[in-house]
Write a protein that holds these residues in place. Structure first.
Motif, PDB file in Angstrom:
ATOM      1  N   LEU A  50       0.815  -1.216   0.000  1.00 16.56           N
ATOM      2  CA  LEU A  50       0.000   0.000   0.000  1.00 16.56           C
ATOM      3  C   LEU A  50       0.853   1.272   0.000  1.00 16.56           C
ATOM      4  O   LEU A  50       0.333   2.363   0.247  1.00 16.56           O
ATOM      5  N   TYR A  51       2.130   1.128  -0.291  1.00 11.32           N
ATOM      6  CA  TYR A  51       3.021   2.271  -0.508  1.00 11.32           C
ATOM      7  C   TYR A  51       3.678   2.176  -1.892  1.00 11.32           C
ATOM      8  O   TYR A  51       4.618   2.913  -2.181  1.00 11.32           O
ATOM      9  N   GLY A  52       3.188   1.274  -2.728  1.00 13.04           N
ATOM     10  CA  GLY A  52       3.836   1.021  -4.013  1.00 13.04           C
ATOM     11  C   GLY A  52       3.767   2.183  -4.984  1.00 13.04           C
ATOM     12  O   GLY A  52       4.709   2.418  -5.736  1.00 13.04           O
ATOM     13  N   ALA A  53       2.654   2.919  -4.990  1.00  8.39           N
ATOM     14  CA  ALA A  53       2.545   4.056  -5.907  1.00  8.39           C
ATOM     15  C   ALA A  53       3.545   5.149  -5.535  1.00  8.39           C
ATOM     16  O   ALA A  53       4.196   5.737  -6.407  1.00  8.39           O
ATOM     17  N   LEU A  54       3.667   5.437  -4.238  1.00  6.58           N
ATOM     18  CA  LEU A  54       4.649   6.431  -3.802  1.00  6.58           C
ATOM     19  C   LEU A  54       6.063   5.951  -4.118  1.00  6.58           C
ATOM     20  O   LEU A  54       6.896   6.741  -4.578  1.00  6.58           O
ATOM     21  N   ALA A  55       6.342   4.677  -3.910  1.00  4.40           N
ATOM     22  CA  ALA A  55       7.669   4.141  -4.221  1.00  4.40           C
ATOM     23  C   ALA A  55       7.989   4.294  -5.701  1.00  4.40           C
ATOM     24  O   ALA A  55       9.122   4.618  -6.078  1.00  4.40           O
ATOM     25  N   GLN A  56       7.000   4.085  -6.553  1.00  6.16           N
ATOM     26  CA  GLN A  56       7.212   4.264  -7.992  1.00  6.16           C
ATOM     27  C   GLN A  56       7.481   5.727  -8.336  1.00  6.16           C
ATOM     28  O   GLN A  56       8.334   6.029  -9.176  1.00  6.16           O
ATOM     29  N   ALA A  57       6.738   6.628  -7.690  1.00  4.98           N
ATOM     30  CA  ALA A  57       6.953   8.052  -7.941  1.00  4.98           C
ATOM     31  C   ALA A  57       8.362   8.463  -7.541  1.00  4.98           C
ATOM     32  O   ALA A  57       9.009   9.273  -8.232  1.00  4.98           O
ATOM     33  N   VAL A  58       8.871   7.913  -6.440  1.00  2.81           N
ATOM     34  CA  VAL A  58      10.238   8.205  -6.011  1.00  2.81           C
ATOM     35  C   VAL A  58      11.240   7.584  -6.985  1.00  2.81           C
ATOM     36  O   VAL A  58      12.227   8.211  -7.369  1.00  2.81           O
ATOM     37  N   ALA A  59      10.981   6.359  -7.416  1.00  2.93           N
ATOM     38  CA  ALA A  59      11.883   5.689  -8.354  1.00  2.93           C
ATOM     39  C   ALA A  59      11.993   6.446  -9.668  1.00  2.93           C
ATOM     40  O   ALA A  59      13.066   6.482 -10.292  1.00  2.93           O
ATOM     41  N   LYS A  60      10.906   7.077 -10.095  1.00  3.14           N
ATOM     42  CA  LYS A  60      10.925   7.821 -11.353  1.00  3.14           C
ATOM     43  C   LYS A  60      11.839   9.042 -11.290  1.00  3.14           C
ATOM     44  O   LYS A  60      12.162   9.627 -12.326  1.00  3.14           O
ATOM     45  N   ALA A  61      12.241   9.427 -10.092  1.00  4.17           N
ATOM     46  CA  ALA A  61      13.201  10.527  -9.945  1.00  4.17           C
ATOM     47  C   ALA A  61      14.640  10.033 -10.087  1.00  4.17           C
ATOM     48  O   ALA A  61      15.578  10.827  -9.982  1.00  4.17           O
ATOM     49  N   GLY A  62      14.813   8.723 -10.318  1.00  5.52           N
ATOM     50  CA  GLY A  62      16.147   8.189 -10.555  1.00  5.52           C
ATOM     51  C   GLY A  62      16.725   7.420  -9.387  1.00  5.52           C
ATOM     52  O   GLY A  62      17.899   7.586  -9.060  1.00  5.52           O
ATOM     53  N   TYR A  63      15.897   6.558  -8.773  1.00  2.86           N
ATOM     54  CA  TYR A  63      16.348   5.756  -7.646  1.00  2.86           C
ATOM     55  C   TYR A  63      15.874   4.317  -7.807  1.00  2.86           C
ATOM     56  O   TYR A  63      14.793   4.078  -8.354  1.00  2.86           O
ATOM     57  N   VAL A  64      16.671   3.388  -7.313  1.00  2.00           N
ATOM     58  CA  VAL A  64      16.204   2.022  -7.119  1.00  2.00           C
ATOM     59  C   VAL A  64      15.581   1.984  -5.733  1.00  2.00           C
ATOM     60  O   VAL A  64      16.257   2.249  -4.730  1.00  2.00           O
ATOM     61  N   VAL A  65      14.286   1.687  -5.659  1.00  2.00           N
ATOM     62  CA  VAL A  65      13.554   1.706  -4.393  1.00  2.00           C
ATOM     63  C   VAL A  65      13.168   0.280  -4.021  1.00  2.00           C
ATOM     64  O   VAL A  65      12.522  -0.420  -4.807  1.00  2.00           O
ATOM     65  N   VAL A  66      13.552  -0.126  -2.815  1.00  2.00           N
ATOM     66  CA  VAL A  66      13.223  -1.452  -2.302  1.00  2.00           C
ATOM     67  C   VAL A  66      12.319  -1.290  -1.093  1.00  2.00           C
ATOM     68  O   VAL A  66      12.693  -0.644  -0.108  1.00  2.00           O
ATOM     69  N   THR A  67      11.118  -1.850  -1.167  1.00  2.00           N
ATOM     70  CA  THR A  67      10.178  -1.807  -0.052  1.00  2.00           C
ATOM     71  C   THR A  67      10.161  -3.172   0.625  1.00  2.00           C
ATOM     72  O   THR A  67      10.224  -4.203  -0.040  1.00  2.00           O
TER      73      THR A  67
END
Length: 389
Positions: free
Chosen positions: A141-158
């Motif tokens: 339930l935080y996946g959309a925010l994680a994707q938005a952060v990743a689109k700024a140029g990060y590998v995001v691991v939840t």
């Protein structure tokens, strides 16, 4: 204090039944630039620790990875699952007193991801970020925010934390939920999360494991971390013990010892809802004077504790409004705007962490973001307006 204090919902009246008019396979609108994303999931098993006090099996940590794959033209697009149906059904029951949140088919949402992408430069280009969710909340339930952060140029691991998350479904179909009978203190629960984070970093440091998740090398020597609620407390404490973490962001969490006793010297951002700051939180007030590195506290006014995630966006997309009981959880704010504000604050902080470029927003200048105010007194200058609480 029991760990459930991190996430408490008031008992209020149930709204009437709302019609389910939402279509399946609706792609989540993810804010951010044109950078395209890939995704992977895995279960990382720590054989050195038991799963939980009442489960002696090795501790198995589900993770999701969101990673940039370059810019268009991309190929291999597919709709990836936001949450499985069993999680959606569980959340409907979990939020049964909270209006629209009990009616949403969470499994109806999908994320547009890509297997491959041409023309992207990958090798060690994108910094790694780790995310830990709130107590009694799935990482999904935080996946959309994680994707938005990743689109700024990060590998995001939840990360999901077994018996701490509200529900986990493993690939073999096994389902576990929160252990409400545990006698763990908040500090003990957070310490388990910190150990989870270090284990995940150890696993991602193994290139053979990492390459099964991300199609290029990732740098695990300098990593950022953010978390919500208990996850934010885990971020604050992990900065002390985990040398690979270079800074952290706490989304509306109280904190626990040891950070309340020793602080830390790494960059740290506290981002709270408007009535929760170090001025009125005992644990934050204990920690604040012990922070020795760059630190700032911002408030997202008009929000609630659970606004810091995807729920407000999902309520918005469901189209039934947020003027009923669900507003007790997600606030009355527009969900798309909530996601945009969260994205900007999180990405501004990590841009500062990895490049040293401090945005005006981090200096308390909230032009364009009137919902955000500075909870502490900053140093005024001709370029920066200080907005105290």
């Amino acid at each position: 204090m029991h760990a459930s204090a991190y996430f408490a919902l008031q008992t209020i009246a149930t709204l009437g039944t709302l019609p389910a008019i939402f279509a399946k396979n609706v792609v989540l609108p993810i804010p951010g630039g044109p950078l395209q994303l890939g995704t992977a999931t895995a279960v990382l098993t720590d054989h050195s620790r038991p799963s939980w006090a009442n489960d002696t099996r090795p501790r198995a940590l589900p993770i999701s990875v969101f990673y940039p794959v370059g810019y268009a033209p991309c190929s291999g697009g597919y709709l990836s699952e936001y949450v499985p149906q069993i999680v959606s059904d569980f959340e409907n029951k979990y939020f049964e007193l909270y209006g629209v949140l009990a009616k949403i088919d969470y499994a109806a949402f999908k994320s547009q991801m890509y297997h491959t992408c041409s023309g992207g430069k990958h090798h060690n280009e994108y910094p790694l970020l780790i995310f830990s969710p709130g107590y009694e909340r799935t990482r999904l339930l935080y996946g959309a925010l994680a994707q938005a952060v990743a689109k700024a140029g990060y590998v995001v691991v939840t990360i999901d934390h077994p018996y701490d998350a509200d529900i986990i479904q493993y690939p073999n179909g096994e389902v576990i939920t929160t252990d409400h009978e545990t006698n763990l203190t908040d500090a003990e629960l957070v310490e388990i999360r910190v150990e989870d984070v270090s284990f995940v970093l150890n696993q991602l440091s193994d290139k053979k494991i990492a390459r099964k998740l991300v199609p290029y090398d990732i740098d695990t020597s300098k990593v950022g971390m953010y978390g919500h609620s208990a996850g934010g407390a885990a971020a604050a404490n992990a900065l002390i013990s985990e040398p690979r973490l270079i800074g952290g962001l706490n989304l509306d969490g109280d904190v626990t010892e040891p950070v309340t006793l020793v602080g830390n010297g790494k960059p740290f951002l506290q981002f709270d809802h408007g009535t929760h700051t170090h001025f009125n939180s005992e644990s934050l007030s204990q920690m604040w004077p012990l922070l020795r590195g760059w630190h700032e506290e911002l408030s997202f006014n008009g929000t609630t504790h659970s606004t810091f995630g995807d729920l407000a966006l999902l309520v918005n997309l469901w189209g039934q409004g947020n003027s009923g009981n669900e507003s007790q959880v997600v606030s009355h704010l527009d969900g798309k705007r909530v996601t945009e504000v969260l994205r900007v604050v999180v990405t501004d902080f990590f841009k500062f962490l990895f490049t040293g470029k401090e945005s005006k927003l981090l200096k308390c200048h909230n032009e364009g973001y009137p919902e955000i105010t500075c909870a502490i007194t900053c140093t005024p200058s001709p370029e920066v307006d200080c907005v105290p609480e």
